[in-house]
Motif scaffolding. Structure first.
Motif, PDB file in Angstrom:
ATOM      1  N   THR A  94      44.597  49.497  29.514  1.00 48.15           N
ATOM      2  CA  THR A  94      45.505  48.693  28.704  1.00 48.15           C
ATOM      3  C   THR A  94      45.087  48.742  27.242  1.00 48.15           C
ATOM      4  O   THR A  94      43.933  49.044  26.918  1.00 48.15           O
ATOM      5  CB  THR A  94      45.525  47.223  29.179  1.00 48.15           C
ATOM      6  OG1 THR A  94      44.234  46.647  28.928  1.00 48.15           O
ATOM      7  CG2 THR A  94      45.868  47.114  30.652  1.00 48.15           C
ATOM      8  N   GLU A  95      45.990  48.421  26.395  1.00 52.16           N
ATOM      9  CA  GLU A  95      45.707  48.431  24.962  1.00 52.16           C
ATOM     10  C   GLU A  95      44.617  47.415  24.622  1.00 52.16           C
ATOM     11  O   GLU A  95      43.730  47.684  23.811  1.00 52.16           O
ATOM     12  CB  GLU A  95      46.992  48.113  24.193  1.00 52.16           C
ATOM     13  CG  GLU A  95      46.883  48.342  22.712  1.00 52.16           C
ATOM     14  CD  GLU A  95      48.222  48.184  22.021  1.00 52.16           C
ATOM     15  OE1 GLU A  95      48.245  47.467  21.008  1.00 52.16           O
ATOM     16  OE2 GLU A  95      49.214  48.770  22.479  1.00 52.16           O
ATOM     17  N   GLU A  96      44.659  46.249  25.271  1.00 55.41           N
ATOM     18  CA  GLU A  96      43.666  45.213  25.013  1.00 55.41           C
ATOM     19  C   GLU A  96      42.267  45.660  25.458  1.00 55.41           C
ATOM     20  O   GLU A  96      41.279  45.442  24.769  1.00 55.41           O
ATOM     21  CB  GLU A  96      44.029  43.906  25.739  1.00 55.41           C
ATOM     22  CG  GLU A  96      45.287  43.242  25.226  1.00 55.41           C
ATOM     23  CD  GLU A  96      46.572  43.819  25.829  1.00 55.41           C
ATOM     24  OE1 GLU A  96      46.494  44.635  26.790  1.00 55.41           O
ATOM     25  OE2 GLU A  96      47.653  43.477  25.332  1.00 55.41           O
ATOM     26  N   ALA A  97      42.192  46.289  26.641  1.00 57.71           N
ATOM     27  CA  ALA A  97      40.905  46.752  27.153  1.00 57.71           C
ATOM     28  C   ALA A  97      40.308  47.817  26.238  1.00 57.71           C
ATOM     29  O   ALA A  97      39.109  47.801  25.954  1.00 57.71           O
ATOM     30  CB  ALA A  97      41.057  47.291  28.571  1.00 57.71           C
ATOM     31  N   GLU A 150      40.872  48.149  23.078  1.00 59.00           N
ATOM     32  CA  GLU A 150      40.467  47.506  21.825  1.00 59.00           C
ATOM     33  C   GLU A 150      39.105  46.833  21.989  1.00 59.00           C
ATOM     34  O   GLU A 150      38.236  46.957  21.131  1.00 59.00           O
ATOM     35  CB  GLU A 150      41.509  46.478  21.404  1.00 59.00           C
ATOM     36  CG  GLU A 150      41.161  45.815  20.082  1.00 59.00           C
ATOM     37  CD  GLU A 150      42.232  44.827  19.635  1.00 59.00           C
ATOM     38  OE1 GLU A 150      41.872  43.933  18.860  1.00 59.00           O
ATOM     39  OE2 GLU A 150      43.400  44.956  20.046  1.00 59.00           O
ATOM     40  N   ILE A 151      38.915  46.144  23.111  1.00 58.47           N
ATOM     41  CA  ILE A 151      37.631  45.472  23.360  1.00 58.47           C
ATOM     42  C   ILE A 151      36.500  46.495  23.438  1.00 58.47           C
ATOM     43  O   ILE A 151      35.427  46.306  22.857  1.00 58.47           O
ATOM     44  CB  ILE A 151      37.708  44.619  24.646  1.00 58.47           C
ATOM     45  CG1 ILE A 151      38.627  43.417  24.413  1.00 58.47           C
ATOM     46  CG2 ILE A 151      36.321  44.160  25.082  1.00 58.47           C
ATOM     47  CD1 ILE A 151      38.968  42.664  25.687  1.00 58.47           C
TER      48      ILE A 151
END
Length: 101
Positions: free
Chosen positions: A11-14, A16-17
């Motif tokens: 995912t985009e969030e993963a 980014e993290i």
């Protein structure tokens, strides 16, 4: 340049993290000279690395020297530790000396 392992998050969030964590690790290395959570390296605190750092360089240099003066192909290498350094985990020093060979 930093090499990073495969990023498992899709995912985009993963991603980014993970990117932020990689940047933090790189910044920590550049400011402290210690690579925390490095792949194929034991995890050492900055204090532990500062204590072992000179011994790591010495072990690698001694390995290179032993390789230079050896005749034939040695079948064994024996390291002997004295004092406080021998009380801890010496695998990093062993690996450094073998890397110098």
């Amino acid at each position: 340049m930093f090499a990073t392992p495969h990023i498992g998050g899709s995912t985009e969030e993963a991603q980014e993290i993970v990117g932020v964590r990689i940047a933090e690790a790189g910044g920590g290395y550049l400011s402290n000279g210690v690579a925390l959570n490095a792949v194929n390296m034991p995890s050492l605190s900055p204090e532990q690395y500062r204590a072992l750092g000179p011994y790591i360089e010495l072990a690698e240099g001694l390995g290179a020297f032993a390789s230079y003066i050896a005749t034939g192909n040695p079948r064994t290498v024996r390291l002997t530790y004295f004092g406080k350094i021998g009380d801890g985990n010496t695998s990093l020093l062993r690996n450094a000396s073998l890397a110098g060979c």
